[in-house]
Write a protein that holds these residues in place. Structure first.
Motif, PDB file in Angstrom:
ATOM      1  N   ASP A 239       0.814  -1.217   0.000  1.00 30.99           N
ATOM      2  CA  ASP A 239       0.000   0.000   0.000  1.00 30.99           C
ATOM      3  C   ASP A 239       0.851   1.272   0.000  1.00 30.99           C
ATOM      4  O   ASP A 239       0.319   2.378  -0.011  1.00 30.99           O
ATOM      5  N   GLY A 240       2.186   1.101   0.079  1.00 32.54           N
ATOM      6  CA  GLY A 240       3.074   2.254   0.073  1.00 32.54           C
ATOM      7  C   GLY A 240       3.405   2.799   1.442  1.00 32.54           C
ATOM      8  O   GLY A 240       4.082   3.826   1.548  1.00 32.54           O
ATOM      9  N   GLN A 241       2.964   2.126   2.508  1.00 27.45           N
ATOM     10  CA  GLN A 241       3.283   2.577   3.861  1.00 27.45           C
ATOM     11  C   GLN A 241       4.765   2.345   4.126  1.00 27.45           C
ATOM     12  O   GLN A 241       5.230   1.200   4.120  1.00 27.45           O
ATOM     13  N   PRO A 242       5.559   3.401   4.368  1.00 29.54           N
ATOM     14  CA  PRO A 242       7.004   3.234   4.521  1.00 29.54           C
ATOM     15  C   PRO A 242       7.403   2.801   5.929  1.00 29.54           C
ATOM     16  O   PRO A 242       6.670   3.002   6.897  1.00 29.54           O
ATOM     17  N   TYR A 243       8.597   2.224   5.999  1.00 31.47           N
ATOM     18  CA  TYR A 243       9.176   1.819   7.282  1.00 31.47           C
ATOM     19  C   TYR A 243      10.697   1.933   7.169  1.00 31.47           C
ATOM     20  O   TYR A 243      11.285   1.547   6.163  1.00 31.47           O
ATOM     21  N   ILE A 244      11.309   2.465   8.204  1.00 31.63           N
ATOM     22  CA  ILE A 244      12.768   2.595   8.257  1.00 31.63           C
ATOM     23  C   ILE A 244      13.290   1.736   9.398  1.00 31.63           C
ATOM     24  O   ILE A 244      12.790   1.819  10.520  1.00 31.63           O
ATOM     25  N   GLN A 245      14.297   0.944   9.105  1.00 31.45           N
ATOM     26  CA  GLN A 245      14.908   0.099  10.131  1.00 31.45           C
ATOM     27  C   GLN A 245      16.402   0.368  10.197  1.00 31.45           C
ATOM     28  O   GLN A 245      17.065   0.483   9.167  1.00 31.45           O
ATOM     29  N   HIS A 246      16.924   0.484  11.408  1.00 31.81           N
ATOM     30  CA  HIS A 246      18.368   0.627  11.607  1.00 31.81           C
ATOM     31  C   HIS A 246      18.990  -0.749  11.686  1.00 31.81           C
ATOM     32  O   HIS A 246      18.492  -1.643  12.370  1.00 31.81           O
ATOM     33  N   ARG A 247      20.078  -0.932  10.949  1.00 34.67           N
ATOM     34  CA  ARG A 247      20.836  -2.175  11.014  1.00 34.67           C
ATOM     35  C   ARG A 247      22.245  -1.842  11.485  1.00 34.67           C
ATOM     36  O   ARG A 247      22.862  -0.884  11.012  1.00 34.67           O
ATOM     37  N   GLY A 248      22.765  -2.625  12.415  1.00 37.41           N
ATOM     38  CA  GLY A 248      24.097  -2.373  12.944  1.00 37.41           C
ATOM     39  C   GLY A 248      24.884  -3.651  13.137  1.00 37.41           C
ATOM     40  O   GLY A 248      24.317  -4.743  13.242  1.00 37.41           O
ATOM     41  N   GLY A 249      26.203  -3.523  13.175  1.00 36.59           N
ATOM     42  CA  GLY A 249      27.069  -4.671  13.372  1.00 36.59           C
ATOM     43  C   GLY A 249      28.526  -4.250  13.288  1.00 36.59           C
ATOM     44  O   GLY A 249      28.845  -3.066  13.202  1.00 36.59           O
ATOM     45  N   ALA A 250      29.405  -5.223  13.289  1.00 37.60           N
ATOM     46  CA  ALA A 250      30.829  -4.936  13.147  1.00 37.60           C
ATOM     47  C   ALA A 250      31.092  -4.410  11.744  1.00 37.60           C
ATOM     48  O   ALA A 250      30.382  -4.765  10.798  1.00 37.60           O
ATOM     49  N   PRO A 251      32.096  -3.521  11.584  1.00 36.47           N
ATOM     50  CA  PRO A 251      32.426  -3.057  10.238  1.00 36.47           C
ATOM     51  C   PRO A 251      32.614  -4.232   9.279  1.00 36.47           C
ATOM     52  O   PRO A 251      33.305  -5.198   9.600  1.00 36.47           O
ATOM     53  N   GLY A 252      31.969  -4.155   8.124  1.00 32.66           N
ATOM     54  CA  GLY A 252      32.036  -5.246   7.160  1.00 32.66           C
ATOM     55  C   GLY A 252      30.840  -6.170   7.192  1.00 32.66           C
ATOM     56  O   GLY A 252      30.753  -7.098   6.377  1.00 32.66           O
ATOM     57  N   PHE A 253      29.892  -5.941   8.119  1.00 34.43           N
ATOM     58  CA  PHE A 253      28.739  -6.840   8.172  1.00 34.43           C
ATOM     59  C   PHE A 253      27.832  -6.659   6.951  1.00 34.43           C
ATOM     60  O   PHE A 253      27.107  -7.573   6.558  1.00 34.43           O
TER      61      PHE A 253
END
Length: 202
Positions: A66-80
């Motif tokens: 339906d076009g409803q947006p979502y933003i998710q933060h992703r984190g990890g060790a450099p290079g993930f």
């Protein structure tokens, strides 16, 4: 909804509505020159590959059908966030809060947007693509695993790159992580200690 014909890589973001506003506010001519001469890349260049492989986090945008947006933060060790080839990046999706919003969105709309930021250098890279979620290829998931990270690896997310843009540093405030600050101040602390020892010997 009428599907937009793509003439330039940047058309993935510069829709007719966007171009109309660029006309109104006077930036369309400059972007038209960019399109005709260079345009946006549709794959990662060596400098951007180096940038991507050094990130310890990024933001991922998805939307449902339906076009409803979502933003998710992703984190990890450099290079993930791994570069598999100039047109493909991927990362391991570990068990989390079990909301499955991003994965659910991608199951009905594969379009994805990644926003990568390096605050010390005031650099931002934007990546548009289409994502594929795979929870069956154990070899692929193992290749994306983060060494020393013990969370349960549930699936792999592969992103085929459609467009890449590097923004100017305007309005980006420099920020540093605790580790980055420590690397800067450690030599200063050592120098202070050395000078204090010399003073004590006088």
């Amino acid at each position: 909804m009428k599907k937009q014909s793509i003439l330039y890589t940047s058309d993935i973001a510069f829709t007719p509505a966007v171009k109309a506003l660029q006309e109104v506010y006077g930036s369309r001519k400059a972007y038209a020159r960019m399109e005709s001469k260079r345009g946006w890349a549709n794959e990662l260049t060596p400098p951007i590959i180096d940038f991507v492989e050094k990130r310890d986090s990024f933001y991922m945008g998805t939307s449902n059908q339906d076009g409803q947006p979502y933003i998710q933060h992703r984190g990890g060790a450099p290079g993930f966030l791994k570069v598999l080839d100039p047109k493909t990046i991927a990362f391991a999706d570990f068990s989390g809060n079990q909301q499955f919003i991003s994965v659910g969105n991608l199951s009905e709309n594969p379009k994805v947007f990644l926003f990568l930021m390096d605050y010390p250098s005031r650099t931002r890279v934007k990546i548009w693509g289409e994502a594929q979620v795979d929870s069956t290829d154990s070899n692929l998931m193992e290749s994306l695993a983060v060494e020393g990270y013990s969370a349960n690896l549930e699936r792999a997310v592969l992103i085929k790159i459609k467009a890449v843009d590097v923004n100017c540093p305007q309005h980006i405030v420099q920020r540093y992580t605790a580790d980055e600050v420590e690397k800067i101040v450690t030599p200063l602390k050592e120098k202070i200690k050395e000078l204090e020892q010399k003073l004590n010997q006088l």
